[in-house]
Motif scaffolding. Structure first.
Motif, PDB file in Angstrom:
ATOM      1  N   LEU A  24       0.830  -1.195   0.000  1.00  0.00           N
ATOM      2  CA  LEU A  24       0.000   0.000   0.000  1.00  0.00           C
ATOM      3  C   LEU A  24       0.872   1.256   0.000  1.00  0.00           C
ATOM      4  O   LEU A  24       1.917   1.285   0.639  1.00  0.00           O
ATOM      5  CB  LEU A  24      -0.859  -0.010   1.274  1.00  0.00           C
ATOM      6  CG  LEU A  24      -2.154   0.776   1.228  1.00  0.00           C
ATOM      7  CD1 LEU A  24      -3.087   0.220   0.155  1.00  0.00           C
ATOM      8  CD2 LEU A  24      -2.842   0.721   2.589  1.00  0.00           C
ATOM      9  N   CYS A  25       0.400   2.261  -0.712  1.00  0.00           N
ATOM     10  CA  CYS A  25       1.043   3.577  -0.632  1.00  0.00           C
ATOM     11  C   CYS A  25       0.617   4.212   0.684  1.00  0.00           C
ATOM     12  O   CYS A  25      -0.563   4.426   0.938  1.00  0.00           O
ATOM     13  CB  CYS A  25       0.617   4.453  -1.803  1.00  0.00           C
ATOM     14  SG  CYS A  25       1.098   6.179  -1.609  1.00  0.00           S
TER      15      CYS A  25
ATOM     16  N   ILE B 238      -1.761   7.426   1.367  1.00  0.00           N
ATOM     17  CA  ILE B 238      -3.219   7.442   1.238  1.00  0.00           C
ATOM     18  C   ILE B 238      -3.870   7.742   2.585  1.00  0.00           C
ATOM     19  O   ILE B 238      -4.733   8.606   2.684  1.00  0.00           O
ATOM     20  CB  ILE B 238      -3.729   6.095   0.670  1.00  0.00           C
ATOM     21  CG1 ILE B 238      -3.157   5.883  -0.742  1.00  0.00           C
ATOM     22  CG2 ILE B 238      -5.257   6.055   0.649  1.00  0.00           C
ATOM     23  CD1 ILE B 238      -3.419   4.504  -1.323  1.00  0.00           C
ATOM     24  N   SER B 239      -3.409   7.044   3.620  1.00  0.00           N
ATOM     25  CA  SER B 239      -4.010   7.297   4.932  1.00  0.00           C
ATOM     26  C   SER B 239      -3.071   8.101   5.820  1.00  0.00           C
ATOM     27  O   SER B 239      -3.331   8.313   6.991  1.00  0.00           O
ATOM     28  CB  SER B 239      -4.342   5.968   5.607  1.00  0.00           C
ATOM     29  OG  SER B 239      -3.153   5.211   5.702  1.00  0.00           O
TER      30      SER B 239
ATOM     31  N   ASN C 199      -0.190  13.497   3.652  1.00  0.00           N
ATOM     32  CA  ASN C 199       0.052  13.571   2.203  1.00  0.00           C
ATOM     33  C   ASN C 199       0.120  15.003   1.694  1.00  0.00           C
ATOM     34  O   ASN C 199      -0.213  15.281   0.553  1.00  0.00           O
ATOM     35  CB  ASN C 199      -1.019  12.768   1.458  1.00  0.00           C
ATOM     36  CG  ASN C 199      -2.413  13.084   1.979  1.00  0.00           C
ATOM     37  OD1 ASN C 199      -2.705  14.235   2.298  1.00  0.00           O
ATOM     38  ND2 ASN C 199      -3.273  12.077   2.065  1.00  0.00           N
TER      39      ASN C 199
ATOM     40  N   HIS D 103       2.016  15.330  -1.556  1.00  0.00           N
ATOM     41  CA  HIS D 103       1.794  14.263  -2.534  1.00  0.00           C
ATOM     42  C   HIS D 103       0.965  14.713  -3.739  1.00  0.00           C
ATOM     43  O   HIS D 103       0.703  15.901  -3.918  1.00  0.00           O
ATOM     44  CB  HIS D 103       1.222  13.041  -1.814  1.00  0.00           C
ATOM     45  CG  HIS D 103       2.236  12.370  -0.934  1.00  0.00           C
ATOM     46  ND1 HIS D 103       2.570  12.861   0.306  1.00  0.00           N
ATOM     47  CD2 HIS D 103       3.021  11.286  -1.144  1.00  0.00           C
ATOM     48  CE1 HIS D 103       3.512  12.090   0.838  1.00  0.00           C
ATOM     49  NE2 HIS D 103       3.809  11.124  -0.023  1.00  0.00           N
TER      50      HIS D 103
ATOM     51  N   GLY E 156      -1.924   7.052  -8.009  1.00  0.00           N
ATOM     52  CA  GLY E 156      -2.482   5.727  -7.892  1.00  0.00           C
ATOM     53  C   GLY E 156      -1.758   4.723  -8.749  1.00  0.00           C
ATOM     54  O   GLY E 156      -1.430   5.044  -9.870  1.00  0.00           O
TER      55      GLY E 156
ATOM     56  N   PHE F 235       1.246   7.601  -4.702  1.00  0.00           N
ATOM     57  CA  PHE F 235       0.905   9.019  -4.832  1.00  0.00           C
ATOM     58  C   PHE F 235       2.099   9.953  -4.642  1.00  0.00           C
ATOM     59  O   PHE F 235       1.918  11.136  -4.376  1.00  0.00           O
ATOM     60  CB  PHE F 235      -0.219   9.370  -3.851  1.00  0.00           C
ATOM     61  CG  PHE F 235      -1.536   8.753  -4.243  1.00  0.00           C
ATOM     62  CD1 PHE F 235      -2.457   9.469  -4.986  1.00  0.00           C
ATOM     63  CD2 PHE F 235      -1.834   7.429  -3.912  1.00  0.00           C
ATOM     64  CE1 PHE F 235      -3.661   8.901  -5.382  1.00  0.00           C
ATOM     65  CE2 PHE F 235      -3.029   6.844  -4.304  1.00  0.00           C
ATOM     66  CZ  PHE F 235      -3.949   7.586  -5.040  1.00  0.00           C
TER      67      PHE F 235
ATOM     68  N   MET G  20      -5.847  14.905  -2.195  1.00  0.00           N
ATOM     69  CA  MET G  20      -5.954  13.918  -1.120  1.00  0.00           C
ATOM     70  C   MET G  20      -6.411  14.654   0.143  1.00  0.00           C
ATOM     71  O   MET G  20      -6.795  15.812   0.077  1.00  0.00           O
ATOM     72  CB  MET G  20      -4.599  13.238  -0.927  1.00  0.00           C
ATOM     73  CG  MET G  20      -4.088  12.626  -2.223  1.00  0.00           C
ATOM     74  SD  MET G  20      -2.449  11.905  -2.096  1.00  0.00           S
ATOM     75  CE  MET G  20      -2.831  10.363  -1.258  1.00  0.00           C
ATOM     76  N   THR G  21      -6.313  14.004   1.320  1.00  0.00           N
ATOM     77  CA  THR G  21      -6.845  14.643   2.529  1.00  0.00           C
ATOM     78  C   THR G  21      -6.079  15.909   2.903  1.00  0.00           C
ATOM     79  O   THR G  21      -6.650  16.833   3.462  1.00  0.00           O
ATOM     80  CB  THR G  21      -6.786  13.662   3.722  1.00  0.00           C
ATOM     81  OG1 THR G  21      -5.479  13.074   3.731  1.00  0.00           O
ATOM     82  CG2 THR G  21      -7.830  12.581   3.592  1.00  0.00           C
TER      83      THR G  21
END
Ligand SMILES: Cc1cc2nc3c(=O)[nH]c(=O)nc-3n(C[C@H](O)[C@H](O)[C@H](O)COP(=O)(O)OP(=O)(O)OC[C@H]3O[C@@H](n4cnc5c(N)ncnc54)[C@H](O)[C@@H]3O)c2cc1C
Ligand code: FES
Ligand code: FES
Lengths: 168, 334
Positions: B142-143, B146-147, B150, B153, B159, B162, B306-307
């Motif tokens: 997993l990158c 993502i969670s 970021n 990023h 994807g 990132f 992203m977030t």
């Protein structure tokens, strides 16, 4: 550990030293040649405390392989006094003293080597903006840079005046 | 620091042999800045460095030189960023590349870093650079961006990983339609954008050089009359940092009308990001504040932040507007 014999010129002196192949120039200077003026700060290119000159250009000794300096001319802060100053004190060092441009002093050797290259390259009094650009890779945690800029501008003026007087 | 051996071939063929014999644990060394970082930080790193700087003769010289050839400007892979920034040849239509070279990193790093190494350096993603973490790039599943945090990023084309492409020179070079020359089994050339590999194709690498291949030159095609270019980067600090976002624009104007446009955004995607749709809308138009603002909207329309990095969308729009205005000579309104 594989070692290599390196021949290089450091501060005008011919040196022949054996060192592990994976050593950086900074390690060679500090741990083989006892030239501990160049500082090991971040050891990854972020702080500039290890700045030396190779063939007159400022580079980071922490990211230079010792092997790369072979046959080249390396100048460290210890060699600065031989670069045109009277009695072993370069006008930049003198100006840093007069302006109180060093506090803890950790950044000073690197800054002096960046500044010397700038003044020599331009060959005239430098401006504060030119100094800011030239020092963009040298971090100082103590001084806030103001006195460093003052000292370098002042030194460049004195070097220029001395040159004029000598050629008059 | 991890130990390694240092090989010093005198010719490209010797270098190739050393690299093929040592594959996959041998790598060419430009200035070695990124390689040393990997060795010191305990990241995946080569056992043998093949020094390119000892290559002799005309080849050796051409690896460091900028020469105007029949196909355009040939820049040797060992040219330093300082050399590129100061090169009088890299003005006018090629200005974007010199501007990027002059703003990257710090003065002393620019005195060392090579063109080839800059294009082929590994991403700066902090999950990739953390030796304790096994992210998608290092064989995990997993990158971690993502969670995770970021903020630096990708907002475009991400994807399954990132990270953003780290090279400040790739952005203007792609806008200038650059090609790369490669010394391998047989010499070959390819467009720069085909050299790069995105994470959807293979998250473990960023370029498609085979073991033993050496990038020898970046070739900038001769531009037609009226061509110009510009680069603009936004950074958290004025120096030391990789850009947050950057934009490079190459335009050709004829009688006040845009006849050719190429837009590339950097540090927004895992590859230098070509905004083809926005380019197409520029052709046939006259430069104006409104046109450039619309172009920037269009170029960022596909962005999926992203977030933690939504700020990059307006930042990239702004960088692109700056570059468009600088390239066309039209003043940007305050
Ligand atoms: C504080 C700091 C700030 C920085 N800021 C920026 C920035 O703003 N923008 C930016 O773009 N970069 C920035 N950098 C990164 C720096 O520009 C790169 O590390 C440098 O360009 C790498 O060049 P090099 O010659 O040292 O590459 P090397 O470390 O020698 O090589 C990098 C990679 O490319 C391969 N390689 C090198 N040359 C060739 C070749 N000719 N053929 C095939 N493979 C080759 C190597 O095997 C290695 O895998 C920064 C670095 C630091 C430390
Ligand atoms: S020790 Fe070299 S840059 Fe910090
Ligand atoms: S004087 Fe302390 S870091 Fe500069």
């Amino acid at each position: 550990m594989p070692t290599q014999l390196l021949r290089l010129r450091v501060n005008g002196r011919h040196e022949e030293v054996a060192a592990p192949t994976h050593w950086t120039l900074l390690e060679l200077l500090r741990y083989r040649l006892d030239l501990i003026g160049s500082k090991q700060g971040c050891d990854k290119g972020d702080c500039g405390a290890c700045t030396v000159q190779i063939d007159g250009r400022p580079v980071l000794a922490c990211l230079t392989l010792a092997a790369k300096a072979e046959t080249r001319e390396v100048t460290t802060v210890e060699g600065l006094g031989f670069m045109g100053g009277a009695e072993g004190c370069h006008p930049l060092q003198d100006a840093f003293d007069r302006w109180d441009a060093a506090q803890c002093g950790f950044c000073t050797p690197g800054i002096l080597m960046s500044a010397e290259a700038l003044i020599r390259r331009l060959g005239r009094p430098v401006t504060r903006d030119e100094v800011r650009d030239a020092l963009a890779g040298n971090l100082c945690r103590c001084t806030g840079y103001t006195k460093i800029l003052d000292a370098i501008v002042d030194a460049s003026e004195r070097i220029h005046d001395a040159g004029e007087a000598a050629s008059a | 620091m991890k130990n390694f051996s240092l090989l010093r071939p005198r010719s490209l063929d010797e270098a190739r042999k050393a690299l093929v014999d040592g594959a996959p644990k041998a790598a060419p060394r430009g200035a070695g800045l990124d390689i040393l970082d990997h060795l010191k930080e305990g990241l995946p790193a080569p056992d043998a460095l093949v020094e390119l700087r000892r290559i002799e003769g005309e080849t050796g010289l051409s690896l460091r030189a900028a020469t105007a050839g029949a196909d355009g400007l040939e820049l040797g892979a060992l040219s330093t960023l300082s050399q590129l920034a100061e090169s009088p040849i890299l003005s006018g239509p090629y200005a974007a590349l010199a501007e990027a070279a002059g703003q990257a990193a710090t003065p002393s790093i620019r005195n060392m870093a090579t063109l080839g190494g800059n294009l082929l350096q590994r991403p700066r993603c902090w999950y990739y650079r953390d030796r304790e973490l096994v992210c998608l790039k290092k064989g995990g599943d997993l990158c971690l961006a993502i969670s995770g945090d970021n903020r630096y990023h990708a907002i475009l084309g991400g994807g399954p990983a990132f990270y953003v492409h780290p090279s400040s020179l790739a952005t203007p070079a792609m806008a200038l339609d650059a090609r790369v020359r490669i010394h391998g089994e047989s010499p070959r050339e390819m467009p720069l954008d085909e050299l790069f590999v995105g994470p959807a194709e293979d998250p473990s690498r960023e370029h498609r050089l085979a073991p033993g291949e050496v990038l020898t030159h970046l070739i900038l095609p001769t531009p037609e009359a009226g061509a110009r270019s510009a680069y603009f980067a936004l950074r958290e600090k004025q120096s030391h940092d990789w850009p947050l976002v950057e934009a490079a624009v190459a335009l050709r104007l004829e009688g006040g009308t845009i006849r050719h446009a190429r837009i590339v955004l950097g540090h927004v995607a895992p590859l230098p990001w070509r905004a083809s749709e926005a380019e197409a809308k520029l052709v046939g138009q006259k430069p104006s504040v409104e046109l450039f603002a619309r172009t920037a909207e269009l170029a960022l329309a596909p962005a999926r932040p992203m977030t933690g990095n939504a700020y990059k969308v307006p930042a990239a729009r702004g960088a692109l507007r700056h570059a468009l205005h600088r390239a066309s000579g039209l003043e940007l309104p305050a």
